[in-house]
Motif scaffolding. Structure first.
Motif, mmCIF file in Angstrom:
data_model
loop_
_atom_site.group_PDB
_atom_site.id
_atom_site.type_symbol
_atom_site.label_atom_id
_atom_site.label_comp_id
_atom_site.label_asym_id
_atom_site.label_seq_id
_atom_site.Cartn_x
_atom_site.Cartn_y
_atom_site.Cartn_z
ATOM 1 N N ARG A 100 2.775 29.534 7.092
ATOM 2 C CA ARG A 100 3.745 28.675 7.756
ATOM 3 C C ARG A 100 4.991 28.435 6.916
ATOM 4 N NH1 ARG A 100 2.156 25.657 12.137
ATOM 5 N NH2 ARG A 100 4.400 25.162 12.137
ATOM 6 N N LEU A 101 4.882 28.386 5.596
ATOM 7 C CA LEU A 101 6.017 28.018 4.750
ATOM 8 C C LEU A 101 6.765 29.223 4.186
ATOM 9 C CD1 LEU A 101 4.473 25.013 2.758
ATOM 10 C CD2 LEU A 101 5.904 24.946 4.815
ATOM 11 N N ALA A 102 6.077 30.334 3.984
ATOM 12 C CA ALA A 102 6.719 31.489 3.349
ATOM 13 C C ALA A 102 7.473 32.322 4.385
ATOM 14 C CB ALA A 102 5.677 32.355 2.644
ATOM 15 N N GLN A 103 8.539 32.971 3.917
ATOM 16 C CA GLN A 103 9.267 33.901 4.778
ATOM 17 C C GLN A 103 8.445 35.152 5.051
ATOM 18 O OE1 GLN A 103 13.084 34.982 3.200
ATOM 19 N NE2 GLN A 103 13.490 36.495 4.810
ATOM 20 N N GLN A 157 13.895 25.007 -3.519
ATOM 21 C CA GLN A 157 12.624 25.664 -3.219
ATOM 22 C C GLN A 157 11.496 25.173 -4.122
ATOM 23 O OE1 GLN A 157 12.378 27.527 -0.670
ATOM 24 N NE2 GLN A 157 14.561 27.809 -0.219
ATOM 25 N N LEU A 169 10.198 33.415 -0.585
ATOM 26 C CA LEU A 169 10.927 32.270 -0.046
ATOM 27 C C LEU A 169 12.414 32.605 -0.027
ATOM 28 C CD1 LEU A 169 9.143 29.326 -1.929
ATOM 29 C CD2 LEU A 169 8.820 30.040 0.448
ATOM 30 N N LEU A 177 3.631 24.162 -4.059
ATOM 31 C CA LEU A 177 2.492 24.051 -3.156
ATOM 32 C C LEU A 177 1.833 25.408 -2.913
ATOM 33 C CD1 LEU A 177 0.711 22.461 -1.196
ATOM 34 C CD2 LEU A 177 2.494 22.786 0.554
ATOM 35 N N LEU A 178 2.617 26.437 -2.644
ATOM 36 C CA LEU A 178 2.057 27.746 -2.333
ATOM 37 C C LEU A 178 1.419 28.385 -3.567
ATOM 38 C CD1 LEU A 178 4.766 29.218 0.077
ATOM 39 C CD2 LEU A 178 2.723 27.880 0.596
ATOM 40 N N GLU A 190 9.506 22.325 -4.194
ATOM 41 C CA GLU A 190 8.288 21.773 -3.604
ATOM 42 C C GLU A 190 7.472 22.850 -2.897
ATOM 43 O OE1 GLU A 190 9.195 18.537 -1.099
ATOM 44 O OE2 GLU A 190 10.071 17.281 -2.683
ATOM 45 N N ALA A 191 8.132 23.686 -2.087
ATOM 46 C CA ALA A 191 7.397 24.729 -1.361
ATOM 47 C C ALA A 191 6.769 25.729 -2.324
ATOM 48 C CB ALA A 191 8.351 25.455 -0.395
ATOM 49 N N ALA A 192 7.503 26.099 -3.378
ATOM 50 C CA ALA A 192 6.962 27.062 -4.330
ATOM 51 C C ALA A 192 5.758 26.487 -5.066
ATOM 52 C CB ALA A 192 8.048 27.488 -5.312
ATOM 53 N N LEU A 229 -1.200 27.538 5.192
ATOM 54 C CA LEU A 229 0.029 26.930 4.674
ATOM 55 C C LEU A 229 0.998 27.998 4.172
ATOM 56 C CD1 LEU A 229 -1.457 23.876 2.722
ATOM 57 C CD2 LEU A 229 -0.289 23.856 4.939
#
Length: 728
Positions: A706-709, A641, A726, A647-648, A643-645, A703
């Motif tokens: 779209r990426l987060a739960q 997690q 996430l 970025l957000l 990269e997603a974390a 973003l």
């Protein structure tokens, strides 16, 4: 003892004897009636004193001898041949009027009626010629008595025979039918009243679907078998140990109508529709009635296997506005057929059953509305916030009061906290439920502002006063912080919470009681208490601990002991079984009030699963936030997690730094999900929008979405918190 009143000097002539038996009634005196009075010898002393017209009764002190009656006409019988009036308690025999043919003898018993020990004799109908009219009491001499001589009333003769049996049966059966409130009870009362006293088997068909009140049914008329009882083979009595509704159905017809789940369409011009329109019960004597019975039972082509004649009876069930069904009553061949008067009995059973079905349908609709209202006022399901487990129960006060003012709620708050609420509005009515719904909505709104518990109760008290006079309620509001393992509680006249520790110790929390909601002008206090991991908090309403047999504090002590006993078996006890165990303290007569119960098991969040930073609102803050998040996720072995974390967090921190004037907070929580929270002092909540192609900004929350739960924004007392989750 009552003495006779003084007699007048002269009396009119005695009327001739009534041909129906008994003494004649005195006629109105006329002017010339004293010209033809002569003396007559005394009658024998054995004659009753009450008939002074047939005897002189002897001279009493202060009384003159009675005048003699006029000469009897030639056709009148002598006094000795007149019918003797019935003695006290003696039933009067059959009598007839003058010129009428003799009455036939009463029919003998055995016309197919089965006596039942549960029938209560109805008041017998008096025979007019054998008893004086009802009115003032009469003494032994036939004169009006005083109030003390009420016990000297002449008894009425008991009515016997099949007609009396029918009256007693109808009275007992209709009382049994009228006792039911729901549809099953009413149909069961009809079946148990009809079998075996009146019939050997009964089938009850009702309209499908049943119309409610003034509702006009749509579509063709269809009937569905709703209940059957008795049988045509063997004795009609079901066994005593048979469960309700499990009585044997008709063995001879069971294969014809099947399980009763299929509805039967009624033809508009068919024989069944004609009988239903006629409303009156009919025997299966005529071909038209036999065809109607065969159509109802689902065998229109072979009615030969059914009982015919006066051993089969079809009774339409007409409610207040329309026909809602039909009842079929059958008798075996070894039992006498019905008589014509039995149609009146069947009509009474059908009428009371139809009215009872109408009542049950209306009651069912009201109960459904009440249940739906109560369900909508209470949460459908409890949330599952981080660090706490929740369970709840709600019980109405009684079947007749399905709505009430008790409620419970669990509201997630920023920072993984949760607000636990239980309240109780006075009363058990629709008004109480409506007020409860308004107060519950107010509490949710105030909790979303992240106010302190005492402030929530203060504003709730103001709202209750705005709703109107006498809007009284009690409420307890608690906020649990799973990271700090602390509990803040404020109370407004509610029973105190009970805390069950992991070691089995149950204690009543010392919380300031406060004034009830709606009083106004009273401050509320809050206390902060430790909430160790493994402890269980119980919030409840007074219906759980208060009853007619004990006061509130006695019930609280009983609740504490029950929690301690449950913890001695397994510690900590599971929440759902614990709630059921708590409800067992209620006795059979303790359901005087509705009950709301909320149980919370504190699991907490370990400090090792929390990362917290303060960031200055600078241009380099976003880069620093990405580095801190990267280090924490690698320490927790959450590289998937990463990269997603990053970025957000970069998008949200950048937006916070743009508007913040004080340091920005960044917190990471590792539970079953990875939760990130960014807080700042700007009160404006961000809103997601779709940026145009030529715009450079406006895509950060897009973003995140779209990426987060899950993600959201919550307003605080000073600022806001934007968070996302996430999956792990």
């Amino acid at each position: 003892m009552t003495t006779d009143p003084p007699r007048p000097p002269r009396r009119p002539a005695a009327p001739p004897p009534d041909p129906r038996g008994g003494p004649g009634l005195p006629e109105k005196p006329t002017e010339d009636v004293t010209e033809h009075q002569t003396e007559t010898p005394k009658a024998p002393r054995s004659a009753p004193r009450g008939h002074q017209d047939d005897q002189d009764g002897g001279a009493e002190p202060g009384h003159r001898p009675p005048p003699a009656p006029p000469a009897a006409p030639p056709s009148a019988p002598p006094p000795s041949a007149r019918p003797r009036p019935p003695e006290r308690g003696e039933p009067a025999g059959p009598v007839r009027r003058s010129g009428e043919p003799p009455l036939p003898p009463l029919p003998a018993h055995g016309s197919g009626w089965v006596p039942s020990a549960t029938f209560v004799s109805a008041p017998s109908t008096p025979l007019p010629p054998a008893t004086p009219p009802r009115g003032p009491a009469f003494d032994a001499a036939g004169h009006p008595g005083d109030d003390d001589s009420v016990g000297m009333r002449i008894p009425m003769p008991a009515q016997t025979g099949p007609e009396a049996d029918r009256l007693r049966y109808v009275g007992a059966a209709t009382r049994r039918i009228a006792r039911g409130l729901d549809l099953d009870e009413i149909l069961l009362g009809l079946c148990r009243s009809a079998v075996p006293a009146f019939a050997d088997a009964i089938l009850v068909y009702l309209r499908d679907p049943l119309p409610v009140g003034d509702e006009r049914p749509s579509g063709p008329l269809r009937l569905r078998l709703r209940r059957a009882d008795g049988g045509l083979d063997g004795p009609a009595d079901p066994p005593d140990d048979a469960p309700v509704g499990a009585a044997p159905l008709l063995p001879a017809l069971e294969t014809s109508y099947g399980s009763g789940t299929d509805s039967i369409g009624v033809l508009l011009d068919g024989p069944l529709a004609e009988v239903l329109r006629g409303v009156r019960p009919v025997f299966a004597e005529s071909p038209r009635a036999a065809d109607a019975l065969a159509e109802l039972l689902g065998r229109p082509d072979e009615p030969a296997g059914l009982p015919t004649g006066r051993r089969a009876l079809l009774a339409p069930l007409r409610g207040r506005r329309r026909v809602i069904g039909a009842a079929v009553l059958l008798r075996r061949d070894d039992r006498p057929p019905w008589e014509a008067d039995d149609l009146l009995v069947a009509a009474q059973l059908a009428t009371h059953t139809a009215l009872g079905v109408d009542k049950a349908v209306l009651y069912g609709r009201e109960a459904y509305i009440a249940d739906a209202l109560q369900r909508e006022m209470l949460p459908d399901s409890l949330p599952q916030p981080t660090g706490v487990q929740l369970a709840s129960r709600y019980l109405p006060a009684a079947e007749s009061a399905r709505v009430g003012g008790d409620w419970y709620d669990a509201i997630p708050l920023p920072g993984s906290r949760v607000a636990l609420v239980v309240g109780d509005v006075m009363g058990h009515s629709m008004t109480s439920a409506a007020i409860m719904g308004q107060l519950r909505t107010t509490v949710q709104t105030l909790a979303g502002l992240d106010l302190a518990p005492q402030e929530v109760l203060y504003h709730l008290d103001e709202q209750a006063q705005r709703l109107g006079q006498d809007r009284m309620a009690t409420c307890v509001y608690a906020v649990y912080d799973p990271i700090a393992h602390r509990l803040v509680v404020a109370n407004a006249g509610h029973p105190p919470p009970v805390l069950l520790h992991a070691d089995g110790l149950a204690e009543v929390l010392r919380v300031p009681p406060g004034a009830p909601i709606g009083v106004g002008g009273v401050p509320f206090e809050a206390v902060e208490l430790p909430a160790p991991a493994g402890a269980t908090l119980l919030l409840y309403t007074d219906g759980l601990v208060e009853s007619r047999s004990r006061d509130v504090w006695g019930g609280i002590e009983l609740l504490r002991e029950r929690l301690h006993d449950a913890a001695t078996v397994v510690s900590p006890p599971p929440l759902e079984p614990l709630c059921d165990e708590v409800l067992e303290i209620l006795g059979p007569g303790d359901r005087d009030d509705d009950i709301a119960l909320l149980a919370a098991r504190f699991d907490g969040i370990a400090p090792s699963d929390v990362a917290y930073w303060f960031l200055d609102p600078e241009a380099q803050t976003a880069g620093r936030a990405r580095r801190l998040v990267r280090q924490a996720l690698r320490r927790w072995d959450l590289d998937d997690q990463l990269e997603a974390a990053e970025l957000l967090v970069s998008e949200i921190v950048t937006n916070a730094v743009r508007y913040a004037e004080r340091p920005v907070t960044l917190r990471l929580l590792r539970t079953d999900v990875l939760r990130c929270e960014v807080g700042d002092d700007a009160p404006l909540l961000p809103r997601m929008r779709h940026a145009a192609p030529e715009e450079e900004g406006g895509r950060g929350l897009y973003l995140v979405n779209r990426l987060a739960q899950r993600w959201g924004a919550t307003r605080l007392g000073a600022g806001k918190v934007v968070w996302f989750e996430l999956p792990l």
